[in-house]
Scaffold this motif. Structure first.
Motif, PDB file in Angstrom:
ATOM      1  N   GLY A  51      23.731   3.528   2.228  1.00 16.29           N
ATOM      2  CA  GLY A  51      23.290   3.586   3.611  1.00 16.29           C
ATOM      3  C   GLY A  51      24.348   4.171   4.523  1.00 16.29           C
ATOM      4  N   ALA A  52      25.578   3.745   4.312  1.00 16.42           N
ATOM      5  CA  ALA A  52      26.670   4.199   5.174  1.00 16.42           C
ATOM      6  C   ALA A  52      27.068   5.644   4.891  1.00 16.42           C
ATOM      7  CB  ALA A  52      27.882   3.288   4.992  1.00 16.42           C
ATOM      8  N   LYS A  53      27.129   6.005   3.639  1.00 16.87           N
ATOM      9  CA  LYS A  53      27.620   7.332   3.276  1.00 16.87           C
ATOM     10  C   LYS A  53      26.538   8.417   3.328  1.00 16.87           C
ATOM     11  CE  LYS A  53      31.788   5.984   2.105  1.00 16.87           C
ATOM     12  NZ  LYS A  53      33.016   6.488   2.658  1.00 16.87           N
ATOM     13  N   CYS A  54      25.297   8.042   3.075  1.00 15.43           N
ATOM     14  CA  CYS A  54      24.221   9.034   2.994  1.00 15.43           C
ATOM     15  C   CYS A  54      23.288   9.004   4.189  1.00 15.43           C
ATOM     16  CB  CYS A  54      23.399   8.810   1.730  1.00 15.43           C
ATOM     17  SG  CYS A  54      24.368   8.921   0.227  1.00 15.43           S
ATOM     18  N   GLY A  55      23.501   8.077   5.084  1.00 18.16           N
ATOM     19  CA  GLY A  55      22.668   8.021   6.266  1.00 18.16           C
ATOM     20  C   GLY A  55      21.317   7.380   6.048  1.00 18.16           C
ATOM     21  N   VAL A  56      21.194   6.526   5.045  1.00 11.59           N
ATOM     22  CA  VAL A  56      19.933   5.842   4.802  1.00 11.59           C
ATOM     23  C   VAL A  56      19.689   4.853   5.930  1.00 11.59           C
ATOM     24  CG1 VAL A  56      18.670   4.349   3.221  1.00 11.59           C
ATOM     25  CG2 VAL A  56      20.184   6.119   2.324  1.00 11.59           C
ATOM     26  N   GLN A  57      18.500   4.881   6.487  1.00  9.32           N
ATOM     27  CA  GLN A  57      18.177   3.987   7.587  1.00  9.32           C
ATOM     28  C   GLN A  57      18.063   2.547   7.104  1.00  9.32           C
ATOM     29  OE1 GLN A  57      14.596   5.513   9.265  1.00  9.32           O
ATOM     30  NE2 GLN A  57      15.585   7.314  10.116  1.00  9.32           N
ATOM     31  N   GLU A  58      18.373   1.618   8.001  1.00  8.86           N
ATOM     32  CA  GLU A  58      18.337   0.189   7.689  1.00  8.86           C
ATOM     33  C   GLU A  58      16.988  -0.235   7.146  1.00  8.86           C
ATOM     34  OE1 GLU A  58      16.965  -3.782   8.787  1.00  8.86           O
ATOM     35  OE2 GLU A  58      16.526  -1.998   9.935  1.00  8.86           O
ATOM     36  N   GLN A  73      31.883  -7.251   2.995  1.00  8.80           N
ATOM     37  CA  GLN A  73      30.989  -8.380   3.249  1.00  8.80           C
ATOM     38  C   GLN A  73      29.899  -8.532   2.197  1.00  8.80           C
ATOM     39  OE1 GLN A  73      31.776 -10.515   5.750  1.00  8.80           O
ATOM     40  NE2 GLN A  73      33.535  -9.141   5.924  1.00  8.80           N
ATOM     41  N   ALA A  74      29.730  -7.551   1.332  1.00  8.97           N
ATOM     42  CA  ALA A  74      28.674  -7.604   0.317  1.00  8.97           C
ATOM     43  C   ALA A  74      28.947  -8.737  -0.658  1.00  8.97           C
ATOM     44  CB  ALA A  74      28.599  -6.278  -0.426  1.00  8.97           C
ATOM     45  N   ILE A  75      27.904  -9.541  -0.927  1.00  6.20           N
ATOM     46  CA  ILE A  75      28.067 -10.698  -1.808  1.00  6.20           C
ATOM     47  C   ILE A  75      27.597 -10.421  -3.233  1.00  6.20           C
ATOM     48  CG2 ILE A  75      27.948 -12.360   0.075  1.00  6.20           C
ATOM     49  CD1 ILE A  75      24.999 -12.814  -0.657  1.00  6.20           C
ATOM     50  N   HIS A  76      27.071  -9.233  -3.486  1.00  2.00           N
ATOM     51  CA  HIS A  76      26.558  -8.888  -4.800  1.00  2.00           C
ATOM     52  C   HIS A  76      26.793  -7.394  -5.022  1.00  2.00           C
ATOM     53  CE1 HIS A  76      23.546  -8.115  -7.941  1.00  2.00           C
ATOM     54  NE2 HIS A  76      23.648  -9.391  -8.220  1.00  2.00           N
ATOM     55  N   PRO A  77      27.066  -6.976  -6.247  1.00  2.00           N
ATOM     56  CA  PRO A  77      27.291  -5.546  -6.494  1.00  2.00           C
ATOM     57  C   PRO A  77      26.138  -4.650  -6.031  1.00  2.00           C
ATOM     58  CG  PRO A  77      27.980  -6.812  -8.401  1.00  2.00           C
ATOM     59  CD  PRO A  77      27.303  -7.776  -7.454  1.00  2.00           C
ATOM     60  N   ARG A  78      24.901  -5.108  -6.205  1.00  2.88           N
ATOM     61  CA  ARG A  78      23.757  -4.300  -5.761  1.00  2.88           C
ATOM     62  C   ARG A  78      23.754  -4.150  -4.238  1.00  2.88           C
ATOM     63  NH1 ARG A  78      18.316  -5.620  -8.893  1.00  2.88           N
ATOM     64  NH2 ARG A  78      18.046  -3.377  -8.798  1.00  2.88           N
ATOM     65  N   ALA A  79      24.154  -5.208  -3.544  1.00  2.00           N
ATOM     66  CA  ALA A  79      24.240  -5.134  -2.084  1.00  2.00           C
ATOM     67  C   ALA A  79      25.307  -4.132  -1.679  1.00  2.00           C
ATOM     68  CB  ALA A  79      24.538  -6.510  -1.493  1.00  2.00           C
ATOM     69  N   SER A  80      26.403  -4.138  -2.384  1.00  2.00           N
ATOM     70  CA  SER A  80      27.489  -3.201  -2.103  1.00  2.00           C
ATOM     71  C   SER A  80      27.025  -1.760  -2.296  1.00  2.00           C
ATOM     72  CB  SER A  80      28.680  -3.498  -3.010  1.00  2.00           C
ATOM     73  OG  SER A  80      29.733  -2.604  -2.757  1.00  2.00           O
ATOM     74  N   ILE A  81      26.270  -1.510  -3.364  1.00  2.00           N
ATOM     75  CA  ILE A  81      25.752  -0.169  -3.629  1.00  2.00           C
ATOM     76  C   ILE A  81      24.788   0.253  -2.521  1.00  2.00           C
ATOM     77  CG2 ILE A  81      24.285   1.203  -5.170  1.00  2.00           C
ATOM     78  CD1 ILE A  81      25.509  -0.517  -7.481  1.00  2.00           C
ATOM     79  N   ALA A  82      23.884  -0.637  -2.148  1.00  2.00           N
ATOM     80  CA  ALA A  82      22.899  -0.316  -1.110  1.00  2.00           C
ATOM     81  C   ALA A  82      23.582  -0.033   0.225  1.00  2.00           C
ATOM     82  CB  ALA A  82      21.902  -1.463  -0.961  1.00  2.00           C
ATOM     83  N   LEU A  83      24.551  -0.852   0.579  1.00  2.00           N
ATOM     84  CA  LEU A  83      25.259  -0.653   1.836  1.00  2.00           C
ATOM     85  C   LEU A  83      26.073   0.641   1.811  1.00  2.00           C
ATOM     86  CD1 LEU A  83      26.450  -4.304   2.519  1.00  2.00           C
ATOM     87  CD2 LEU A  83      24.682  -3.036   3.762  1.00  2.00           C
ATOM     88  N   ALA A  84      26.710   0.931   0.677  1.00  2.00           N
ATOM     89  CA  ALA A  84      27.499   2.160   0.560  1.00  2.00           C
ATOM     90  C   ALA A  84      26.600   3.386   0.687  1.00  2.00           C
ATOM     91  CB  ALA A  84      28.252   2.184  -0.765  1.00  2.00           C
TER      92      ALA A  84
END
Length: 63
Positions: free
Chosen positions: A40-47, A27-38
């Motif tokens: 968050g998901a993989k490292c447990g970064v809070q929203e 669903q990420a519309i930009h590479p930076r968004a994809s990195i941030a979401l990844a």
């Protein structure tokens, strides 16, 4: 979504399944968004940590 009760304190550990992470990253519309979401998901970064970053501030540091 996975849910497990903490052993040492009140509350739960919650994390996404691999399929849910994949769907989220699609669903990420930009590479930076994809990195941030990844991260968050993989490292447990809070929203709140992800969404409070200004667009021009890098969340990845390379030395």
């Amino acid at each position: 979504m996975n849910l497990q009760e903490h052993e040492q304190k009140d509350g739960f550990k919650i994390w996404l399944s691999e399929q849910e992470v994949s769907s989220l990253l699609d669903q990420a519309i930009h590479p930076r968004a994809s990195i941030a979401l990844a991260l968050g998901a993989k490292c447990g970064v809070q929203e709140i940590v992800i969404t409070d970053r200004p667009p021009d501030e890098s969340i990845i540091y390379v030395s």
